[in-house]
Design an enzyme around this catalytic site. Structure first.
Site, PDB file in Angstrom:
ATOM      1  N   HIS A  78       0.150   3.251   0.458  1.00  0.00           N
ATOM      2  CA  HIS A  78       1.340   3.324  -0.395  1.00  0.00           C
ATOM      3  C   HIS A  78       1.485   4.774  -0.838  1.00  0.00           C
ATOM      4  O   HIS A  78       0.576   5.355  -1.418  1.00  0.00           O
ATOM      5  CB  HIS A  78       1.202   2.418  -1.616  1.00  0.00           C
ATOM      6  CG  HIS A  78       2.441   2.396  -2.464  1.00  0.00           C
ATOM      7  ND1 HIS A  78       3.457   1.466  -2.285  1.00  0.00           N
ATOM      8  CD2 HIS A  78       2.843   3.206  -3.481  1.00  0.00           C
ATOM      9  CE1 HIS A  78       4.420   1.700  -3.155  1.00  0.00           C
ATOM     10  NE2 HIS A  78       4.075   2.745  -3.889  1.00  0.00           N
ATOM     11  N   CYS A  79       2.642   5.354  -0.543  1.00  0.00           N
ATOM     12  CA  CYS A  79       2.863   6.780  -0.801  1.00  0.00           C
ATOM     13  C   CYS A  79       3.759   6.979  -2.017  1.00  0.00           C
ATOM     14  O   CYS A  79       4.909   6.527  -2.019  1.00  0.00           O
ATOM     15  CB  CYS A  79       3.492   7.441   0.424  1.00  0.00           C
ATOM     16  SG  CYS A  79       3.809   9.214   0.200  1.00  0.00           S
TER      17      CYS A  79
END
Length: 220
Positions: A78-79
């Site tokens: 997850h960025c």
């Protein structure tokens, strides 16, 4: 804000204007596609299970994201940059995003170093509206900032290319999961993300076609 006088050669100014702004536009477009694309990655004919955390269908090679609160097929991470997961459906755009940011960062370093050399050559007379010490400090700050972004994005780009190369996501590598899927060859793995080799590989406006499966099996 550094106020630097224009380079004496028009061709140099126009070429670098086109290069930098084209790279910036492609980086911005790649960022939007990564952020707005659904990374879920459901395909026809896949095996689905029920996730015990979000109680939704969970395709093969999917992992639950505690931030998105859903399962993402081939989830890498997850960025926070894109406020989204990097998964099967948007990995290409994330790779392009890191590539173009690294490219314009390196190009910025080139421009700053070239401007510094021009200042020395002209003894600072036709270089900047600031004093020589202030111009040096500002140019060094620009170089360090561009270098920081270049190194960070190149590391991210390298990890993504390695994940594609090995057909194993970042989470799968971190958890050292045993491969229960048939790994693709390196070239087939790249084609699965980018499509058949063409200039479209470098375009954030094209989505590679996914192969369709024949069988349907759902386990809930």
């Amino acid at each position: 804000m550094v106020i630097l006088l224009p380079h004496p050669y028009k061709a140099y100014r126009y070429i670098n204007f086109i290069i930098f702004n084209t790279g910036s536009f492609l980086a911005f477009a790649s960022h939007l596609r990564t952020m707005l694309s659904d990374p879920l990655g459901y395909q026809e004919g896949q095996v689905f299970f029920k996730c015990p955390k979000c109680c939704s269908i969970k395709p093969e090679r999917a992992h639950h994201c505690s931030v998105c609160q859903r399962c993402i097929r081939k989830m890498d991470h997850h960025c926070p940059w894109i406020n989204n997961c990097v998964g099967e459906n948007n990995q290409k755009f994330f790779v392009l995003f890191t590539f173009y940011i690294a490219f314009i960062s390196i190009h910025s370093i080139f421009l700053a170093v070239n401007q510094f050399c021009l200042c020395i050559k002209n003894e600072w007379r036709e270089c900047s509206n600031y004093s020589p010490p202030a111009t040096v400090i500002l140019l060094l700050f620009l170089i360090l900032e561009a270098l920081l972004f270049a190194v960070f994005t190149m590391i991210m780009l390298g990890t993504q290319l390695n994940a594609i190369w090995t057909d194993e996501t970042g989470i799968e590598q971190l958890k050292k999961e045993e491969a229960r899927w048939v790994k693709k060859s390196r070239w087939k793995s790249f084609q699965a993300v980018f499509g058949h080799f063409s200039l479209a590989w470098f375009s954030p406006f094209t989505q590679p076609l996914r192969a369709k499966h024949e069988n349907y099996l759902y386990s809930v």
